[in-house]
Design an enzyme around this catalytic site. Sequence first.
Site, short mmCIF file in Angstrom:
data_model
loop_
_atom_site.label_atom_id
_atom_site.label_comp_id
_atom_site.label_asym_id
_atom_site.label_seq_id
_atom_site.Cartn_x
_atom_site.Cartn_y
_atom_site.Cartn_z
N GLN A 115 57.72 54.81 -28.82
CA GLN A 115 56.52 54.74 -29.34
C GLN A 115 55.73 56.28 -28.86
O GLN A 115 54.54 56.51 -29.36
CB GLN A 115 55.36 53.77 -28.94
CG GLN A 115 55.95 52.40 -29.40
CD GLN A 115 55.05 51.29 -28.71
OE1 GLN A 115 53.91 51.50 -27.94
NE2 GLN A 115 55.44 49.95 -28.89
N HIS A 181 53.09 51.98 -25.61
CA HIS A 181 51.76 51.86 -25.22
C HIS A 181 51.22 53.32 -24.76
O HIS A 181 50.52 53.05 -23.69
CB HIS A 181 51.39 50.69 -24.33
CG HIS A 181 51.67 49.50 -25.16
ND1 HIS A 181 51.09 48.26 -24.60
CD2 HIS A 181 52.58 49.14 -26.11
CE1 HIS A 181 51.61 46.98 -25.31
NE2 HIS A 181 52.30 47.59 -26.46
N GLU A 276 41.94 43.32 -31.42
CA GLU A 276 40.56 43.18 -31.27
C GLU A 276 40.00 44.58 -31.39
O GLU A 276 40.40 45.53 -31.41
CB GLU A 276 40.22 42.75 -30.04
CG GLU A 276 40.63 43.28 -28.80
CD GLU A 276 40.25 42.82 -27.41
OE1 GLU A 276 39.75 43.38 -26.86
OE2 GLU A 276 40.47 41.50 -27.24
N TYR A 286 36.70 45.05 -20.76
CA TYR A 286 37.40 44.47 -21.90
C TYR A 286 38.35 43.15 -21.89
O TYR A 286 38.86 42.90 -22.75
CB TYR A 286 37.42 45.45 -22.97
CG TYR A 286 36.23 45.91 -23.40
CD1 TYR A 286 35.61 47.00 -22.66
CD2 TYR A 286 35.28 45.32 -24.43
CE1 TYR A 286 34.31 47.66 -23.03
CE2 TYR A 286 33.93 45.91 -24.79
CZ TYR A 286 33.48 46.88 -24.04
OH TYR A 286 32.13 47.33 -24.22
N TYR A 297 54.32 37.74 -26.30
CA TYR A 297 55.30 37.81 -27.65
C TYR A 297 56.31 36.79 -27.21
O TYR A 297 57.18 36.46 -28.04
CB TYR A 297 55.63 39.16 -27.92
CG TYR A 297 54.50 39.88 -28.74
CD1 TYR A 297 54.70 39.74 -30.07
CD2 TYR A 297 53.72 40.47 -28.22
CE1 TYR A 297 53.73 40.20 -31.01
CE2 TYR A 297 52.63 41.11 -28.95
CZ TYR A 297 52.75 40.87 -30.50
OH TYR A 297 51.94 41.46 -31.18
CA LIG Z 1 39.84 42.31 -24.69
#
Ligand SMILES: [Ca+2]
Length: 408
Positions: A115, A181, A276, A286, A297
């Site tokens: 990625q 990521h 989200e 968060y 997954y």
């Molecule tokens: Ca969150």
Amino acid sequence: MTRTPLRLATTTVAALLLPLPLMAQDLRPPVQTAPPNATDQTPAFEGQTRANQPATPTAVTTSVVAEGLPQLWAMEFLPDGRMLVTAKEGTMHILTDGTPGPAIAGVPEVDASGQGGLLDVALANDFATSGTIFFSFAEPRADGNGTALARATLVEDGDAPRLEDVEVIFSQRPTYDGNKHFGSRIVQDADDIIWLTVGERSDDEPRVQAQDPASHFGKVIRLNADGTPPDDNPFIGMEGAAPEVWSLGHRNAQSAALGPDGHVWVIEHGPKGGDELNRPEAGRNYGWPEVTYGIEYSGDAVGDGITQSAQTQQPLYYWDPVIAPSGMDFYRGDMFPELDGAILVGGLVVQSVVVLTMDGERVATEEHIPLNARVRDVRVGPEGAIYAITEDRGAGTSEIVRITPSEG
Ligand SMILES: [Ca+2]
């Protein structure tokens, strides 16, 4: 809102039970009809997931305005209407009427595995006079890699365009040897503050650092335009915390944009069933990977399977199943007046531009504009059209699609 007699007949009973206005009955059912991946989880408040579709579908026409491009990650409109784009493999180009110019010289080496690659690009607020841009990339290092943010001057003086005064102004620490990521969206707000999302590097060992304020993994980063941490960052002067951190507990945010409220909004890739939307506040947590919607997954619970905690922020909205969000903009313009202030999100797995109309911090409606290809980035053009980068990972190519209202 016009309602047909047929629709009235089918909703008469519900209509009698609800006060005017009867807007809610005019809405259509949510886009998502499949069961959630996390079958035993419930939202914290009404409307936190699966919002209804608007009463009237947004009727659009799509046209491909550029094709055969290398696989792109981001685009920005230059003041003269041309586009500046980044290609994941490590090149940056200016597109004129859909045709890419030569690779812009001066882009640093990037780690394009997995990625990684050359990722986001943003024009400085004073770009028209300074030529300053910011861009992010997976920075190759002796012992791995990490997300880096650079500042440079885009120079066009007759020769091929080039970057000058390239300076890396932020390097995510610690270094990690992985290829997932990197997060990496850049926003400059009206006070010239730079916001950067940084992923938590995905694997079990690094991802828990999303909860560690000393690590840059899984954070929203807030910087002055020279890369120094602003004096009013929440962890300034605190031992065991990185001064660049604004908020923590994020997984992998590849979407961020400046809202009409002047605040930065962020959408992140969650676990399976846990994408989200957040409006990150200073020093807040968060949740990831301690408190989250969705499942691994693998099908296992994430940690203890906790979705709510007094110590962590609830997402303003979440998706289960996921949309796989990448790229984001707030709509403004004349072409789609009914979408004024709506959030536009690229959906990789749903192969659509996802449109959220908002009621303050609550999602009022969710609609999908299907493009039948993975959507990597979304931008509102200067004339009010919606532009999307699509990607074909197998072919390693991208197209740019222009979305306008359909006639009639
Ligand atoms: Ca969150």
